[in-house]
Each structure stands twice: as C-alpha cells, then as structure tokens.
Design a protein around this motif. Structure first.
Motif, short mmCIF file in Angstrom:
data_model
loop_
_atom_site.label_atom_id
_atom_site.label_comp_id
_atom_site.label_asym_id
_atom_site.label_seq_id
_atom_site.Cartn_x
_atom_site.Cartn_y
_atom_site.Cartn_z
N GLU A 14 43.12 -80.32 -15.90
CA GLU A 14 43.77 -80.99 -17.02
C GLU A 14 44.39 -79.95 -17.95
N THR A 15 45.42 -80.36 -18.64
CA THR A 15 46.07 -79.47 -19.59
C THR A 15 45.20 -79.38 -20.84
N GLU A 16 45.55 -78.45 -21.72
CA GLU A 16 44.81 -78.32 -22.98
C GLU A 16 44.88 -79.61 -23.79
N GLU A 17 46.06 -80.24 -23.79
CA GLU A 17 46.23 -81.50 -24.54
C GLU A 17 45.42 -82.63 -23.91
N LEU A 89 46.13 -85.82 -39.12
CA LEU A 89 46.78 -84.84 -38.25
C LEU A 89 47.45 -85.44 -37.02
N THR A 90 47.35 -86.76 -36.85
CA THR A 90 47.99 -87.40 -35.70
C THR A 90 49.49 -87.12 -35.73
N GLY A 91 50.01 -86.72 -34.56
CA GLY A 91 51.43 -86.45 -34.44
C GLY A 91 51.84 -85.07 -34.87
N LYS A 92 50.91 -84.26 -35.32
CA LYS A 92 51.24 -82.90 -35.79
C LYS A 92 51.01 -81.84 -34.71
N ARG A 93 50.68 -82.29 -33.49
CA ARG A 93 50.44 -81.39 -32.36
C ARG A 93 49.28 -80.43 -32.64
N LEU A 94 48.24 -80.96 -33.26
CA LEU A 94 47.05 -80.17 -33.59
C LEU A 94 45.78 -80.77 -32.99
N LYS A 95 45.91 -81.47 -31.87
CA LYS A 95 44.75 -82.16 -31.30
C LYS A 95 43.60 -81.21 -30.95
N PRO A 96 43.84 -80.05 -30.30
CA PRO A 96 42.71 -79.15 -30.02
C PRO A 96 41.98 -78.70 -31.29
N GLN A 97 42.74 -78.41 -32.35
CA GLN A 97 42.11 -78.01 -33.61
C GLN A 97 41.36 -79.19 -34.24
N VAL A 99 39.96 -81.65 -32.63
CA VAL A 99 38.74 -81.85 -31.86
C VAL A 99 37.69 -80.80 -32.26
N ALA A 100 38.11 -79.56 -32.43
CA ALA A 100 37.16 -78.50 -32.82
C ALA A 100 36.53 -78.81 -34.18
N TRP A 101 37.35 -79.18 -35.16
CA TRP A 101 36.81 -79.49 -36.49
C TRP A 101 35.96 -80.76 -36.46
N ALA A 102 36.40 -81.77 -35.72
CA ALA A 102 35.63 -83.01 -35.62
C ALA A 102 34.27 -82.74 -34.98
N SER A 103 34.24 -81.86 -34.01
CA SER A 103 32.97 -81.50 -33.37
C SER A 103 32.05 -80.79 -34.35
N ARG A 104 32.60 -79.89 -35.13
CA ARG A 104 31.79 -79.18 -36.15
C ARG A 104 31.24 -80.16 -37.18
N LEU A 105 32.09 -81.08 -37.63
CA LEU A 105 31.63 -82.08 -38.61
C LEU A 105 30.53 -82.96 -38.02
N THR A 106 30.66 -83.29 -36.74
CA THR A 106 29.64 -84.12 -36.09
C THR A 106 28.32 -83.39 -36.02
N MET A 107 28.34 -82.10 -35.68
CA MET A 107 27.10 -81.33 -35.64
C MET A 107 26.46 -81.25 -37.04
N LEU A 108 27.29 -81.01 -38.05
CA LEU A 108 26.78 -81.01 -39.42
C LEU A 108 26.21 -82.38 -39.76
N GLY A 109 26.88 -83.44 -39.33
CA GLY A 109 26.39 -84.79 -39.55
C GLY A 109 25.02 -85.02 -38.92
N LEU A 110 24.81 -84.47 -37.72
CA LEU A 110 23.50 -84.61 -37.08
C LEU A 110 22.40 -83.88 -37.87
N VAL A 111 22.74 -82.70 -38.39
CA VAL A 111 21.76 -81.97 -39.21
C VAL A 111 21.46 -82.75 -40.49
N LEU A 112 22.50 -83.27 -41.14
CA LEU A 112 22.29 -84.07 -42.35
C LEU A 112 21.53 -85.37 -42.04
N LEU A 113 21.80 -85.95 -40.88
CA LEU A 113 21.06 -87.15 -40.49
C LEU A 113 19.58 -86.82 -40.30
N LEU A 114 19.30 -85.68 -39.71
CA LEU A 114 17.91 -85.23 -39.56
C LEU A 114 17.24 -85.13 -40.93
#
Length: 164
Positions: A14-17, A89-97, A99-114
């Motif tokens: 698969e491509t990066e996108e 950021l939709t339509g700004k061609r920043l999907k990989p970035q 995803v990276a930030w969304a993943s970081r926020l999700t991990m922080l969310g799991l720590v805060l949920l704990l």
C-alpha cells in the motif's frame, strides 16, 4: 514491503496515503470504544454532585471527586481530539501527520482514562469500604489495567518482532 527470512513477503502492498487511510480507520474504530466508555463514566460523574448524599462526603472525598471530574473532562477532550484533527486537516494532504497526532492523543487518552478510572474507583471504594482497603483495591485495579492496556501489547510486540 519487507521480505521474511524465508524469502517470502510480509506486510501490505500500500502507498503511504493508503496506509494512513487504513490506520486512521482502525484508530477511529478504537476511539469509538474508548469514547463510549468515557462518556458514560463522565456523565455518571456529573450527576454525583446533585445526589442528596453528596453533602455528606468528607472534604477529602470532595477533592477526589473534583479531581475525578477534571480527569474525566480531560480524557473526553483528548479522545475527541483526533476528530478535530481530522476535520480541520481534511483535504490538506496531511493524513500521515494527522494519523500520527491522532495516535499520540489516543495514547494520552488511555493514560488519562487510567487515571480517571483509578480516581473514580478510589472515590467509590472509600464510601463502600474503609480507606486502607480502598487504596489497595485501587492499586490492584490500576495494575490490572496497566497489564491489560500496556504491558501485554508491548510484550506481544517485542515477542513477535521479526528476528534479524
């Protein structure tokens, strides 16, 4: 695509996108589960202050309640963050970035949920059992959450890492 030691190929072609699209879709599914639980817990916490017995809580229990509500609010905010990232950021061609930030926020969310779960358990168990037992029960549950949410996935990742 990477080759395995036996000469075969593993992974996805698969491509990066495409990878970013797939990873973001998977992340959204994970967030749906976490957000539902957080929203139910946060909604419950908001009603506690309006219960007749709330006035009977000790000052320590009121502080624990306040911390728990703030942690619940912070958890909700962090777990909604990926939605905001995607929308802005939709339509700004920043999907990989995104995803990276969304993943970081999700991990922080799991720590805060704990932290939210630990604080809520402490508040509830202080009312149900004595303070010393409540603390030990909370420690036991925090260890359980850490094992299930963090230790097992990291252990599996390390154990299943391809050799050389």
């Amino acid at each position: 695509m990477e080759e395995t030691s036996g000469g075969g190929r593993r992974g996805r072609d698969e491509t990066e996108e495409e990878r970013a699209d797939r990873r973001f879709g998977e992340l959204l599914q994970e967030l749906r589960v976490a957000q539902t639980g957080v929203q139910i817990l946060f909604g419950f916490l908001l009603t506690v202050a309006f219960q007749p017995r709330f006035t009977e809580l000790t000052s320590t229990d009121r502080i624990i309640y306040t911390v728990t509500v703030l942690l619940g609010a912070a958890t909700t905010g962090v777990l909604v963050g990926p939605v905001s990232f995607h929308r802005l950021l939709t339509g700004k061609r920043l999907k990989p970035q995104t995803v990276a930030w969304a993943s970081r926020l999700t991990m922080l969310g799991l720590v805060l949920l704990l932290c939210t779960m630990a604080s809520a358990l402490l508040l509830i168990l202080r009312v149900v059992v004595d303070d010393a037992h409540a603390a030990w029960l909370v420690v036991g549950m925090v260890v359980w959450f850490v094992v299930c949410w963090f230790v097992l996935p990291v252990w599996t990742r390390m154990k299943e890492r391809p050799k050389g």
